[in-house]
Design a protein around this motif. Sequence first.
Motif, mmCIF file in Angstrom:
data_model
loop_
_atom_site.group_PDB
_atom_site.id
_atom_site.type_symbol
_atom_site.label_atom_id
_atom_site.label_comp_id
_atom_site.label_asym_id
_atom_site.label_seq_id
_atom_site.Cartn_x
_atom_site.Cartn_y
_atom_site.Cartn_z
ATOM 1 N N MET A 1 0.914 -1.226 -0.127
ATOM 2 C CA MET A 1 0.145 -0.089 0.009
ATOM 3 C C MET A 1 1.037 1.240 0.059
ATOM 4 O O MET A 1 1.971 1.432 0.892
ATOM 5 C CB MET A 1 -0.980 -0.068 1.227
ATOM 6 N N SER A 2 0.776 2.188 -0.933
ATOM 7 C CA SER A 2 1.484 3.232 -1.044
ATOM 8 C C SER A 2 0.973 4.245 0.154
ATOM 9 O O SER A 2 0.002 4.338 0.870
ATOM 10 C CB SER A 2 1.174 4.126 -2.380
ATOM 11 N N GLU A 3 2.034 5.237 0.426
ATOM 12 C CA GLU A 3 1.803 6.289 1.362
ATOM 13 C C GLU A 3 0.655 7.040 1.056
ATOM 14 O O GLU A 3 -0.210 7.445 2.204
ATOM 15 C CB GLU A 3 2.659 7.242 1.360
ATOM 16 N N ASP A 4 0.247 7.297 -0.180
ATOM 17 C CA ASP A 4 -1.257 8.040 -0.396
ATOM 18 C C ASP A 4 -2.332 7.209 -0.132
ATOM 19 O O ASP A 4 -3.329 7.509 0.310
ATOM 20 C CB ASP A 4 -1.229 8.150 -2.055
ATOM 21 N N ASP A 5 -2.132 5.570 -0.240
ATOM 22 C CA ASP A 5 -3.263 5.013 0.228
ATOM 23 C C ASP A 5 -3.294 4.801 1.572
ATOM 24 O O ASP A 5 -4.680 4.892 2.035
ATOM 25 C CB ASP A 5 -2.979 3.616 -0.531
ATOM 26 N N SER B 1 -3.015 7.397 3.608
ATOM 27 C CA SER B 1 -3.452 8.654 3.989
ATOM 28 C C SER B 1 -5.150 8.707 3.605
ATOM 29 O O SER B 1 -5.808 9.037 4.350
ATOM 30 C CB SER B 1 -2.842 9.610 2.859
ATOM 31 N N LEU B 2 -5.727 8.033 2.428
ATOM 32 C CA LEU B 2 -6.885 7.746 2.426
ATOM 33 C C LEU B 2 -7.528 6.924 3.307
ATOM 34 O O LEU B 2 -8.890 7.339 3.732
ATOM 35 C CB LEU B 2 -6.995 7.349 0.854
ATOM 36 N N ALA B 3 -6.852 5.755 3.640
ATOM 37 C CA ALA B 3 -7.393 5.021 4.461
ATOM 38 C C ALA B 3 -7.652 5.714 5.796
ATOM 39 O O ALA B 3 -8.608 5.166 6.620
ATOM 40 C CB ALA B 3 -6.623 3.586 4.752
ATOM 41 N N GLY B 4 -6.629 6.365 6.266
ATOM 42 C CA GLY B 4 -6.626 7.028 7.505
ATOM 43 C C GLY B 4 -7.949 8.151 7.636
ATOM 44 O O GLY B 4 -8.494 8.162 8.452
ATOM 45 N N ALA B 5 -8.025 8.605 6.180
ATOM 46 C CA ALA B 5 -9.395 9.735 6.222
ATOM 47 C C ALA B 5 -10.600 9.096 6.719
ATOM 48 O O ALA B 5 -11.305 9.474 7.397
ATOM 49 C CB ALA B 5 -9.517 10.262 4.807
ATOM 50 N N GLY C 1 3.793 12.417 -3.026
ATOM 51 C CA GLY C 1 3.169 10.955 -3.328
ATOM 52 C C GLY C 1 2.382 11.044 -4.925
ATOM 53 O O GLY C 1 2.306 12.043 -5.274
ATOM 54 N N ASP C 2 1.969 9.928 -4.863
ATOM 55 C CA ASP C 2 0.970 9.770 -6.242
ATOM 56 C C ASP C 2 0.058 10.638 -6.408
ATOM 57 O O ASP C 2 -0.428 11.032 -7.110
ATOM 58 C CB ASP C 2 0.607 8.268 -6.386
ATOM 59 N N LEU C 3 -1.017 10.730 -5.162
ATOM 60 C CA LEU C 3 -2.065 11.493 -5.233
ATOM 61 C C LEU C 3 -1.637 13.155 -5.351
ATOM 62 O O LEU C 3 -2.596 13.667 -6.053
ATOM 63 C CB LEU C 3 -2.634 11.746 -3.818
ATOM 64 N N ARG C 4 -0.585 13.413 -4.860
ATOM 65 C CA ARG C 4 -0.121 14.875 -5.045
ATOM 66 C C ARG C 4 -0.082 15.167 -6.946
ATOM 67 O O ARG C 4 -0.182 16.083 -7.377
ATOM 68 C CB ARG C 4 0.873 15.395 -4.145
ATOM 69 N N ARG C 5 0.956 14.080 -7.200
ATOM 70 C CA ARG C 5 1.237 14.255 -8.568
ATOM 71 C C ARG C 5 0.003 14.037 -9.469
ATOM 72 O O ARG C 5 -0.078 14.820 -10.523
ATOM 73 C CB ARG C 5 2.204 13.157 -8.830
#
Length: 80
Positions: free
Chosen positions: A1-5, A7-11, A27-31
């Motif tokens: 799981m990526s760092e962005d994933d 972050s989304l899971a934490g949300a 991360g990927d979401l920022r890009r």
Amino acid sequence: MSEDDHSLAGAHEDNISDGAFLIPEEGDLRRFFEALRRTGTLTVKDGSEEFLVRISRLQITDEARAFLTRGGPVSGSGSK
């Protein structure tokens, strides 16, 4: 799981009910959002599904509001 994933899971774990969450600074979401800002529209593939993602303004401009609220036919159209 990526760092962005994560972050989304934490949300979701934080019970954010309005559907809004903070985008990580890296991360990927920022890009993804940087690319979306550059192009205005992106097609995202998830397996066999494709999604069109488009940026739209949250606020309507005064000019657009005036256009939408004046109603009736456009003057000078020649139709009666």
